[in-house]
Enzyme design. Structure first.
Site, short mmCIF file in Angstrom:
data_model
loop_
_atom_site.label_atom_id
_atom_site.label_comp_id
_atom_site.label_asym_id
_atom_site.label_seq_id
_atom_site.Cartn_x
_atom_site.Cartn_y
_atom_site.Cartn_z
CG ASP A 144 -5.84 -9.24 11.67
OD1 ASP A 144 -5.70 -10.44 12.22
OD2 ASP A 144 -6.29 -8.26 12.00
CB THR A 145 -8.10 -11.22 7.80
OG1 THR A 145 -7.84 -10.26 6.89
CG2 THR A 145 -8.59 -11.02 8.97
CB ALA A 146 -3.70 -13.44 5.18
N GLY A 147 -5.99 -11.02 3.74
CA GLY A 147 -6.62 -10.62 2.73
C GLY A 147 -5.97 -9.80 1.68
CE LYS A 197 -4.14 -2.06 1.72
NZ LYS A 197 -3.78 -3.16 2.25
NE ARG A 254 -7.50 -2.02 4.70
CZ ARG A 254 -7.38 -3.16 4.62
NH1 ARG A 254 -8.24 -4.10 4.28
NH2 ARG A 254 -6.18 -3.95 4.98
CG ASP A 306 -0.12 -0.16 2.63
OD1 ASP A 306 1.05 0.36 2.70
OD2 ASP A 306 -0.86 -1.01 3.59
CG ASP A 318 1.90 -5.46 5.08
OD1 ASP A 318 2.01 -4.35 5.24
OD2 ASP A 318 1.01 -5.96 4.58
#
Length: 148
Positions: free
Chosen positions: A58-61, A28, A30, A5, A54
Site C-alpha cells: 500500500d504505502t510501502a513503508g 515487525k 506497528r 511479517d 508480500d
C-alpha cells in the site's frame, strides 16, 4: 526468500521450497497505524540476495523499512515482489528512493502511468486466469496450476 511479517511465512516458505532457497522472517510491530518498526530478523541474509515476498503493498513503508533491515543484516541486494500493488501515496516515491533494486508486481490492480517507475516490473495474470477458465470449462483440475 523473506517474509515481511509473521503472517507471510507460509507464502515465503512455499516459494522458497519451489526455488530451493532458505527463508528469513522480518519481525515487525506497528506502534501506531501506518507505522512499522522492524524489531528482529529471523534467519540469515548476510552476503545473499534477498527477495521480500508480500501480498499487498500500500504505502510501502513496511517494505522499505524491511529492505533497510535486510541491508543492515548484510544482504547483498534486496528485491521485492507482491501480488496486489495498491501503491497509495507516498509509495512510489518511497520505492524510488529505497535500496530495493526491483519490485515485481502483478496487474491485479490497474496501475496508471504516473505510478510506474524504473524499478517496477508488472507481470500479467491473464495467462493464469485464461488457463483456469479453460480448465473449469473442460472439467479439469484448477489446483494443478499450482502444483510444484
Amino acid at each position: 526468500m523473506v517474509s515481511p511479517d509473521l503472517g507471510g511465512v507460509t507464502r515465503a516458505r512455499q516459494l522458497a521450497d519451489r526455488l530451493h532457497a532458505d527463508i528469513a522472517i522480518l519481525d515487525k510491530r506497528r506502534p501506531m497505524p501506518g507505522v512499522a518498526e522492524i524489531m528482529n530478523l529471523i534467519g540469515s541474509v548476510e552476503g545473499r540476495n534477498a527477495v521480500i515476498i508480500d501480498d499487498i503493498v500500500d504505502t510501502a513503508g513496511s517494505l522499505v523499512e524491511g529492505a533497510k533491515a535486510l541491508e543492515r543484516h548484510g544482504a547483498k541486494t534486496v528485491y521485492a515482489c507482491c501480488t496486489h500493488p495498491v501503491l497509495s501515496a507516498p509509495a512510489c516515491q518511497r520505492l524510488k528512493d529505497s535500496i530495493i533494486k526491483e519490485l515485481v508486481v502483478t496487474n491485479t490492480i490497474p496501475l496508471p502511468a504516473e505510478k510506474c517507475f524504473d524499478k517496477l516490473k508488472v507481470l500479467s495474470v491473464a495467462p493464469l486466469l485464461g488457463e483456469a477458465i479453460i480448465r473449469i470449462y473442460d472439467d479439469l483440475s484448477v489446483s494443478r496450476l499450482f502444483d510444484t
